[in-house]
Design a protein around this motif. Structure first.
Motif, PDB file in Angstrom:
ATOM      1  N   PRO A 164       0.799  -1.235   0.000  1.00 37.90           N
ATOM      2  CA  PRO A 164       0.000   0.000   0.000  1.00 37.90           C
ATOM      3  C   PRO A 164       0.831   1.284   0.000  1.00 37.90           C
ATOM      4  O   PRO A 164       0.326   2.340  -0.396  1.00 37.90           O
ATOM      5  N   VAL A 165       2.098   1.223   0.449  1.00 42.87           N
ATOM      6  CA  VAL A 165       2.918   2.440   0.499  1.00 42.87           C
ATOM      7  C   VAL A 165       3.888   2.531  -0.675  1.00 42.87           C
ATOM      8  O   VAL A 165       4.672   3.482  -0.752  1.00 42.87           O
ATOM      9  N   LEU A 166       3.823   1.584  -1.593  1.00 40.15           N
ATOM     10  CA  LEU A 166       4.697   1.639  -2.768  1.00 40.15           C
ATOM     11  C   LEU A 166       4.469   2.912  -3.570  1.00 40.15           C
ATOM     12  O   LEU A 166       5.388   3.440  -4.201  1.00 40.15           O
ATOM     13  N   GLU A 167       3.250   3.446  -3.531  1.00 40.79           N
ATOM     14  CA  GLU A 167       2.947   4.647  -4.305  1.00 40.79           C
ATOM     15  C   GLU A 167       3.755   5.857  -3.845  1.00 40.79           C
ATOM     16  O   GLU A 167       3.827   6.869  -4.546  1.00 40.79           O
ATOM     17  N   TYR A 168       4.383   5.781  -2.682  1.00 38.11           N
ATOM     18  CA  TYR A 168       5.207   6.874  -2.184  1.00 38.11           C
ATOM     19  C   TYR A 168       6.698   6.644  -2.445  1.00 38.11           C
ATOM     20  O   TYR A 168       7.526   7.446  -2.021  1.00 38.11           O
ATOM     21  N   ALA A 169       7.027   5.570  -3.131  1.00 45.84           N
ATOM     22  CA  ALA A 169       8.431   5.195  -3.333  1.00 45.84           C
ATOM     23  C   ALA A 169       8.879   5.480  -4.763  1.00 45.84           C
ATOM     24  O   ALA A 169       8.173   5.134  -5.716  1.00 45.84           O
ATOM     25  N   ALA A 170      10.048   6.061  -4.899  1.00 44.50           N
ATOM     26  CA  ALA A 170      10.641   6.326  -6.217  1.00 44.50           C
ATOM     27  C   ALA A 170      11.639   5.230  -6.579  1.00 44.50           C
ATOM     28  O   ALA A 170      12.625   5.475  -7.265  1.00 44.50           O
ATOM     29  N   PHE A 171      11.376   4.020  -6.088  1.00 47.77           N
ATOM     30  CA  PHE A 171      12.181   2.846  -6.389  1.00 47.77           C
ATOM     31  C   PHE A 171      11.262   1.634  -6.249  1.00 47.77           C
ATOM     32  O   PHE A 171      10.234   1.694  -5.565  1.00 47.77           O
ATOM     33  N   PRO A 172      11.577   0.528  -6.885  1.00 42.04           N
ATOM     34  CA  PRO A 172      10.697  -0.643  -6.827  1.00 42.04           C
ATOM     35  C   PRO A 172      10.857  -1.444  -5.543  1.00 42.04           C
ATOM     36  O   PRO A 172      11.863  -1.329  -4.841  1.00 42.04           O
ATOM     37  N   PHE A 173       9.836  -2.256  -5.254  1.00 42.70           N
ATOM     38  CA  PHE A 173       9.888  -3.229  -4.170  1.00 42.70           C
ATOM     39  C   PHE A 173      10.021  -4.609  -4.805  1.00 42.70           C
ATOM     40  O   PHE A 173       9.301  -4.935  -5.753  1.00 42.70           O
ATOM     41  N   LEU A 174      10.920  -5.419  -4.273  1.00 46.55           N
ATOM     42  CA  LEU A 174      11.111  -6.784  -4.756  1.00 46.55           C
ATOM     43  C   LEU A 174      10.641  -7.749  -3.678  1.00 46.55           C
ATOM     44  O   LEU A 174      11.242  -7.827  -2.611  1.00 46.55           O
ATOM     45  N   PHE A 175       9.563  -8.474  -3.960  1.00 48.25           N
ATOM     46  CA  PHE A 175       9.006  -9.423  -3.001  1.00 48.25           C
ATOM     47  C   PHE A 175       9.486 -10.833  -3.325  1.00 48.25           C
ATOM     48  O   PHE A 175       9.359 -11.296  -4.465  1.00 48.25           O
ATOM     49  N   VAL A 176      10.030 -11.512  -2.328  1.00 49.71           N
ATOM     50  CA  VAL A 176      10.692 -12.803  -2.541  1.00 49.71           C
ATOM     51  C   VAL A 176      10.167 -13.835  -1.550  1.00 49.71           C
ATOM     52  O   VAL A 176       9.561 -13.497  -0.531  1.00 49.71           O
ATOM     53  N   SER A 177      10.450 -15.113  -1.856  1.00 50.40           N
ATOM     54  CA  SER A 177      10.056 -16.180  -0.932  1.00 50.40           C
ATOM     55  C   SER A 177      10.918 -17.423  -1.065  1.00 50.40           C
ATOM     56  O   SER A 177      10.962 -18.239  -0.142  1.00 50.40           O
ATOM     57  N   ALA A 178      11.576 -17.623  -2.194  1.00 48.07           N
ATOM     58  CA  ALA A 178      12.339 -18.850  -2.430  1.00 48.07           C
ATOM     59  C   ALA A 178      13.436 -19.015  -1.388  1.00 48.07           C
ATOM     60  O   ALA A 178      14.152 -18.074  -1.059  1.00 48.07           O
ATOM     61  N   LYS A 179      13.577 -20.226  -0.895  1.00 47.49           N
ATOM     62  CA  LYS A 179      14.613 -20.538   0.080  1.00 47.49           C
ATOM     63  C   LYS A 179      15.821 -21.223  -0.567  1.00 47.49           C
ATOM     64  O   LYS A 179      16.924 -21.193  -0.015  1.00 47.49           O
ATOM     65  N   THR A 180      15.609 -21.868  -1.695  1.00 45.46           N
ATOM     66  CA  THR A 180      16.679 -22.578  -2.392  1.00 45.46           C
ATOM     67  C   THR A 180      16.677 -22.199  -3.877  1.00 45.46           C
ATOM     68  O   THR A 180      15.716 -21.595  -4.374  1.00 45.46           O
ATOM     69  N   ASN A 181      17.742 -22.581  -4.569  1.00 42.05           N
ATOM     70  CA  ASN A 181      17.857 -22.310  -6.006  1.00 42.05           C
ATOM     71  C   ASN A 181      17.566 -20.839  -6.330  1.00 42.05           C
ATOM     72  O   ASN A 181      16.803 -20.515  -7.247  1.00 42.05           O
ATOM     73  N   ILE A 182      18.198 -19.978  -5.583  1.00 44.02           N
ATOM     74  CA  ILE A 182      17.942 -18.541  -5.730  1.00 44.02           C
ATOM     75  C   ILE A 182      18.642 -17.963  -6.969  1.00 44.02           C
ATOM     76  O   ILE A 182      18.064 -17.116  -7.674  1.00 44.02           O
ATOM     77  N   GLU A 183      19.848 -18.392  -7.240  1.00 41.92           N
ATOM     78  CA  GLU A 183      20.598 -17.812  -8.359  1.00 41.92           C
ATOM     79  C   GLU A 183      19.857 -17.901  -9.690  1.00 41.92           C
ATOM     80  O   GLU A 183      19.827 -16.919 -10.450  1.00 41.92           O
ATOM     81  N   PRO A 184      19.240 -19.057 -10.035  1.00 41.74           N
ATOM     82  CA  PRO A 184      18.542 -19.127 -11.336  1.00 41.74           C
ATOM     83  C   PRO A 184      17.386 -18.139 -11.471  1.00 41.74           C
ATOM     84  O   PRO A 184      17.016 -17.773 -12.595  1.00 41.74           O
ATOM     85  N   ILE A 185      16.818 -17.712 -10.353  1.00 40.77           N
ATOM     86  CA  ILE A 185      15.695 -16.773 -10.412  1.00 40.77           C
ATOM     87  C   ILE A 185      16.099 -15.498 -11.131  1.00 40.77           C
ATOM     88  O   ILE A 185      15.341 -14.948 -11.944  1.00 40.77           O
ATOM     89  N   TYR A 186      17.307 -15.032 -10.860  1.00 40.33           N
ATOM     90  CA  TYR A 186      17.746 -13.755 -11.410  1.00 40.33           C
ATOM     91  C   TYR A 186      18.529 -13.923 -12.711  1.00 40.33           C
ATOM     92  O   TYR A 186      19.175 -12.982 -13.174  1.00 40.33           O
ATOM     93  N   LYS A 187      18.401 -15.118 -13.287  1.00 37.55           N
ATOM     94  CA  LYS A 187      18.957 -15.386 -14.612  1.00 37.55           C
ATOM     95  C   LYS A 187      17.878 -15.365 -15.691  1.00 37.55           C
ATOM     96  O   LYS A 187      18.188 -15.470 -16.881  1.00 37.55           O
ATOM     97  N   ARG A 188      16.607 -15.244 -15.273  1.00 30.28           N
ATOM     98  CA  ARG A 188      15.499 -15.220 -16.232  1.00 30.28           C
ATOM     99  C   ARG A 188      14.484 -14.185 -15.772  1.00 30.28           C
ATOM    100  O   ARG A 188      13.896 -14.315 -14.689  1.00 30.28           O
TER     101      ARG A 188
END
Length: 270
Positions: free
Chosen positions: A110-134
């Motif tokens: 709800p407060v993202l509208e006041y931010a001049a930068f993005p929010f990154l919501f995460v949950s993965a506990k394993t195999n994290i590196e491949p997430i940011y390869k695609r």
């Protein structure tokens, strides 16, 4: 904490999932070669003090600093409204992104509208590196698509990520021309670098594009989806399940970046 250096902030509220958010934040900071900052707002409900909160974050920072020899780790505690803090993170501390676990979505989205930068919501506990390869970027007729594509280019440039430009198909010729113009601009930007990207046609309209992009990203198993947050969803949005909150809730272990569609980025990744 010194300003003048671009930073990756991690939302640290000492709740479930905080450690997972920190690991993702470490991954982003190391990849982009930016300072990592652990960020906490005092919780008056538990009679917390700045001294206690700083001591807890100091302990966390001491544990992860040896794992990040190329990136400095700082911590940051504030006793003030979150809206004011978001403004300071952008203007004083050059925040590129705020990383948080998905359990914090009700508080932060709800407060993202006041931010001049993005929010990154995460949950993965394993195999994290491949997430940011695609990376999956929905591109319709909205102007904000270019900002989504810009942030994706950071991981393309610094992490060699494959970017899927996931495009809408409009029935109205004028709208379809805007989509084509957006695709052209994004391809021209990406063509200046050497990371891989491809155009993926969705055969769906911009109204349904966010949902289709989520389904596409889920099919990839490991990926990051970047979406634009509107803050004023229509009845159609809610009916089709296109609100950002629903996208995040159905994203499984994908990482979902939400970009404020109402303001421009304050800081660009150098």
């Amino acid at each position: 904490m010194e300003n003048g250096e671009q930073k990756i902030f991690v939302w640290c509220n000492f709740s479930e999932g905080m450690n997972d958010a920190i690991i993702h934040g470490m991954m982003i900071a190391i990849t982009l070669r930016k300072e990592l900052c652990l960020f906490h707002l005092l919780d008056k409900r538990v009679h917390e003090t700045i001294e206690i909160a700083e001591a807890r974050l100091r302990g966390v920072a001491a544990k992860i600093s040896p794992l990040m020899s190329t990136v400095s780790v700082k911590y940051f505690v504030k006793d003030q409204p979150i809206k004011l803090s978001l403004d300071q993170l952008a203007q004083l501390y050059e925040c590129l992104v705020l990383v948080a676990h998905k359990v914090s979505v009700p508080q932060l989205l709800p407060v993202l509208e006041y931010a001049a930068f993005p929010f990154l919501f995460v949950s993965a506990k394993t195999n994290i590196e491949p997430i940011y390869k695609r990376i999956v970027v929905p591109v319709g007729y909205m102007k904000k698509c270019k900002d989504l594509a810009l942030w994706a280019s950071y991981l393309g440039r610094h992490n060699g990520a494959m970017i899927d430009i996931f495009t809408a198909e409009e029935g109205w010729q004028a709208d379809q021309q805007v989509v084509k113009n957006n695709i052209f601009s994004i391809k021209r930007l990406y063509g200046k670098f050497r990371f891989p990207f491809q155009v993926v046609e969705s055969h769906t309209s911009t109204w349904k594009l966010q949902k289709a992009a989520l389904e596409h990203a889920l099919g990839l198993k490991s990926a990051m989806l970047i979406v634009s947050a509107s803050f004023k969803p229509t009845i159609i949005d809610s009916f089709l399940g296109l609100t950002e909150r629903k996208v995040i809730s159905r994203s499984e272990d994908l990482s979902v970046m939400c970009v404020n569609s109402q303001v421009d980025f304050y800081t660009f990744c150098g």
